[in-house]
Design a protein around this motif. Structure first.
Motif, PDB file in Angstrom:
ATOM      1  N   ALA A 128      53.554  54.992  18.215  1.00 23.06           N
ATOM      2  CA  ALA A 128      52.884  53.667  17.696  1.00 23.06           C
ATOM      3  C   ALA A 128      51.763  53.884  18.404  1.00 23.06           C
ATOM      4  O   ALA A 128      50.438  53.250  17.094  1.00 23.06           O
ATOM      5  CB  ALA A 128      54.260  53.126  17.927  1.00 23.06           C
ATOM      6  N   ALA A 129      51.448  53.382  19.378  1.00 22.65           N
ATOM      7  CA  ALA A 129      50.276  52.914  20.082  1.00 22.65           C
ATOM      8  C   ALA A 129      49.098  53.644  19.404  1.00 22.65           C
ATOM      9  O   ALA A 129      47.503  53.310  19.111  1.00 22.65           O
ATOM     10  CB  ALA A 129      50.263  52.333  20.540  1.00 22.65           C
ATOM     11  N   VAL A 181      54.702  52.342   2.572  1.00 24.38           N
ATOM     12  CA  VAL A 181      53.409  51.932   3.804  1.00 24.38           C
ATOM     13  C   VAL A 181      53.135  52.994   3.621  1.00 24.38           C
ATOM     14  O   VAL A 181      53.731  53.367   4.579  1.00 24.38           O
ATOM     15  CB  VAL A 181      54.423  51.150   4.535  1.00 24.38           C
ATOM     16  N   GLN A 182      51.865  52.969   4.058  1.00 23.22           N
ATOM     17  CA  GLN A 182      50.625  54.093   4.881  1.00 23.22           C
ATOM     18  C   GLN A 182      49.470  52.943   5.303  1.00 23.22           C
ATOM     19  O   GLN A 182      49.658  51.776   5.454  1.00 23.22           O
ATOM     20  CB  GLN A 182      49.602  54.753   3.744  1.00 23.22           C
ATOM     21  N   VAL A 191      53.946  50.904  12.114  1.00 23.28           N
ATOM     22  CA  VAL A 191      54.691  49.019  10.943  1.00 23.28           C
ATOM     23  C   VAL A 191      55.748  49.310  11.538  1.00 23.28           C
ATOM     24  O   VAL A 191      56.106  47.945  12.081  1.00 23.28           O
ATOM     25  CB  VAL A 191      54.591  50.198   9.874  1.00 23.28           C
ATOM     26  N   GLN A 192      56.300  49.816  12.002  1.00 27.96           N
ATOM     27  CA  GLN A 192      57.304  49.960  12.521  1.00 27.96           C
ATOM     28  C   GLN A 192      57.705  48.887  13.929  1.00 27.96           C
ATOM     29  O   GLN A 192      58.389  48.310  13.926  1.00 27.96           O
ATOM     30  CB  GLN A 192      58.859  51.215  12.333  1.00 27.96           C
ATOM     31  N   ILE A 193      56.825  49.356  14.687  1.00 25.04           N
ATOM     32  CA  ILE A 193      57.162  48.889  15.936  1.00 25.04           C
ATOM     33  C   ILE A 193      56.738  47.478  15.860  1.00 25.04           C
ATOM     34  O   ILE A 193      57.282  46.861  16.856  1.00 25.04           O
ATOM     35  CB  ILE A 193      56.038  50.028  17.189  1.00 25.04           C
ATOM     36  N   THR A 194      55.173  47.875  15.236  1.00 28.11           N
ATOM     37  CA  THR A 194      54.448  46.026  15.460  1.00 28.11           C
ATOM     38  C   THR A 194      55.522  45.177  15.047  1.00 28.11           C
ATOM     39  O   THR A 194      55.466  43.924  15.201  1.00 28.11           O
ATOM     40  CB  THR A 194      53.233  46.017  14.079  1.00 28.11           C
ATOM     41  N   VAL A 213      57.338  44.801   0.007  1.00 29.29           N
ATOM     42  CA  VAL A 213      57.156  43.458   1.243  1.00 29.29           C
ATOM     43  C   VAL A 213      57.944  42.936   2.518  1.00 29.29           C
ATOM     44  O   VAL A 213      57.460  43.016   3.415  1.00 29.29           O
ATOM     45  CB  VAL A 213      57.614  42.123   0.085  1.00 29.29           C
ATOM     46  N   ARG A 214      59.156  43.651   2.685  1.00 27.82           N
ATOM     47  CA  ARG A 214      59.914  43.493   3.861  1.00 27.82           C
ATOM     48  C   ARG A 214      58.621  44.045   4.763  1.00 27.82           C
ATOM     49  O   ARG A 214      58.475  43.875   6.321  1.00 27.82           O
ATOM     50  CB  ARG A 214      61.368  43.994   3.816  1.00 27.82           C
ATOM     51  N   SER A 215      58.515  45.460   4.321  1.00 21.62           N
ATOM     52  CA  SER A 215      57.787  46.043   5.285  1.00 21.62           C
ATOM     53  C   SER A 215      56.072  45.701   6.402  1.00 21.62           C
ATOM     54  O   SER A 215      56.369  46.130   7.247  1.00 21.62           O
ATOM     55  CB  SER A 215      57.575  47.158   4.575  1.00 21.62           C
ATOM     56  N   VAL A 216      56.139  44.884   5.596  1.00 23.05           N
ATOM     57  CA  VAL A 216      54.572  43.748   5.829  1.00 23.05           C
ATOM     58  C   VAL A 216      55.485  42.485   6.062  1.00 23.05           C
ATOM     59  O   VAL A 216      54.555  41.502   6.362  1.00 23.05           O
ATOM     60  CB  VAL A 216      53.777  43.836   4.684  1.00 23.05           C
TER      61      VAL A 216
END
Ligand SMILES: [Zn+2]
Lengths: 171, 269
Positions: free
Chosen positions: B53-54, B177-178, A105-108, B151-154
């Protein structure tokens, strides 16, 4: 890891919206089968599919306009006048008070803040595991452009992600 | 050589894309220059973070289903006959068709195994983990602060469903956030004398309800509520517009269902 996951990852980080990403990937599979004549056995399937995906993304998001020459217009100037650098300092870091989220999520999120010309090479090389030559083919640009955009893009990205990349800043 | 002239080459070196004289020049410079060495390490670290992350990002099951149901990709049957039809010719190129087929099908078969994780069930699992302290959550000073972080995290794409549960002696204390199958889920944790409750908000449809969930139609609100349980943990899922909300708690199912019904806002009103 399958090509489907790979394509979704690329699409998700290019398009920034999950629904768009799904459309991009679905359309890629449809177009791939439609264009089967261009596929010679032995071709690197992953790169071929990615190129179809990227072309579709560009068609859809820019009506055929590619590689807005951000870099070409700013490459000669010094760092301080670089608009992307300025943008990076004006915007605060990504949710620095969020202690822990899914890393992806962070990276995206951080990638999403990069201009597309910097985002695309990073997505291809770092997420897609493409070589510079393969990335240049997907993006239809010179290899040197991939290299310089990677450098500049990663510099911005590192600014957004400092706390996740546990090394100190170079002076 | 000046650091400025080497920086870009340092990036290329971190990608293992440097050969010949350029490589020698950069390696020599790195040996003498701590700043550029640090840049190199930074580049390598950044690359690793992005790769990790990928690896977390997987194509959602929904997408695999869409591709499998796309007649342009998988026609219902292969037409053969005297007239060559487009789809017949596709399969004269078995290499590609087969490759695509295998690539899409294998993961689907894998995910269709009985123990396939569903998002709705993952919400229950996450609730249990949060109450056991196994998931790191972000504590917020106020409900507004928690909401803002989520909200900011999405990137502002959607906001968590916010409920006033003070009547149940529950107030929002933390959020996280998951990601499930590539979909981001905002989680708000409510705690108080009334125990604990987690509220999950995500973009979705009623197909996210488990197949065996019990559906309850609320005629007044013209909404359907889906209730299901795992062990002692109960959950109620409903849709508000394009968002799905799942309330999860150990409180008795009738109470949880009543709570969801009393707080849910019908999409068209
Ligand atoms: Zn140096």
């Amino acid at each position: 890891m399958t090509h489907l996951d790979h394509l979704y990852r690329i699409a998700y980080n290019l398009a920034k919206a999950p629904d768009d990403a799904q459309d991009l990937v679905q359309e890629t599979y449809a177009r791939a089968l439609g264009a089967y004549e261009q596929f010679a056995p032995g071709t690197h399937l992953k790169a071929w599919l990615t190129r179809i995906l990227y072309n579709f993304f560009v068609d859809r998001h820019h009506q055929g306009k590619r590689w807005v020459s951000v870099e070409d217009s700013t490459a000669q100037k010094n760092e301080e006048s670089d608009p992307w650098e300025k943008m990076a300092t004006e915007n605060p870091g990504p949710d620095s008070h969020v202690l822990r989220q899914e890393l992806s999520v962070q990276i995206t999120g951080a990638l999403g803040r990069l201009p597309e010309e910097f985002r695309a090479p990073i997505v291809l090389v770092d997420m897609g595991d493409f070589s510079y030559v393969e990335a240049a083919e997907v993006l239809s640009c010179p290899v040197g452009t991939v290299r310089s955009r990677l450098f500049r893009g990663r510099r911005l990205l590192h600014g957004y992600l400092k706390e996740y990349v546990g090394t100190k800043e170079p002076a | 050589m000046l650091c400025k002239e080497v920086e870009e080459l340092v990036t290329a070196l971190s990608d293992n894309e440097l050969a010949g004289p350029e490589r020698i020049v950069v390696e020599r410079h790195l040996a003498d220059c701590p700043d550029c060495r640090s840049l190199y390490q930074q580049q390598v670290a950044l690359k690793q973070v992005i790769r990790r992350a990928a690896a977390e990002m997987k194509a959602p099951l929904e997408l695999r289903e869409k591709i499998l149901n796309d007649r342009r990709v998988f026609p219902p049957r292969v037409v053969t006959g005297p007239e060559p039809r487009p789809w017949a010719s596709v399969f004269t190129r078995p290499a590609l068709a087969l490759a695509l087929l295998v690539l899409v099908l294998l993961p689907v078969i894998y995910l269709m195994r009985p123990q396939s994780p569903s998002l709705a069930l993952a919400a229950i699992e996450t609730h249990d983990k949060i109450t056991r302290g196994e998931v790191t959550v972000i504590r917020g000073d106020s409900p507004e602060a928690i909401k803002e972080i989520l909200v900011r995290s999405v990137a502002g794409e959607f906001a968590p469903m916010g409920y006033d549960l003070s009547m149940m002696n529950l107030k929002p204390v933390a959020g996280t956030v998951q990601t499930f199958d590539g979909r981001r889920v905002l989680v708000a944790l409510y705690q108080g004398d009334g125990g604990s409750l987690t509220c999950y908000t995500l973009v979705g449809t009623e197909r996210d309800a488990p197949p065996r969930a019990q559906a309850f139609f609320d005629a007044d609100k013209n909404m359907t509520f889906y209730s299901y349980s795992v062990g002692r943990t109960n959950a109620v899922l409903h849709r508000e517009g394009g968002l799905i909300c799942i309330l999860v708690s150990a409180m008795p199912m009738p109470d949880l269902l009543a709570l969801a019904r009393s707080k849910a806002a019908p999409s068209h009103s």
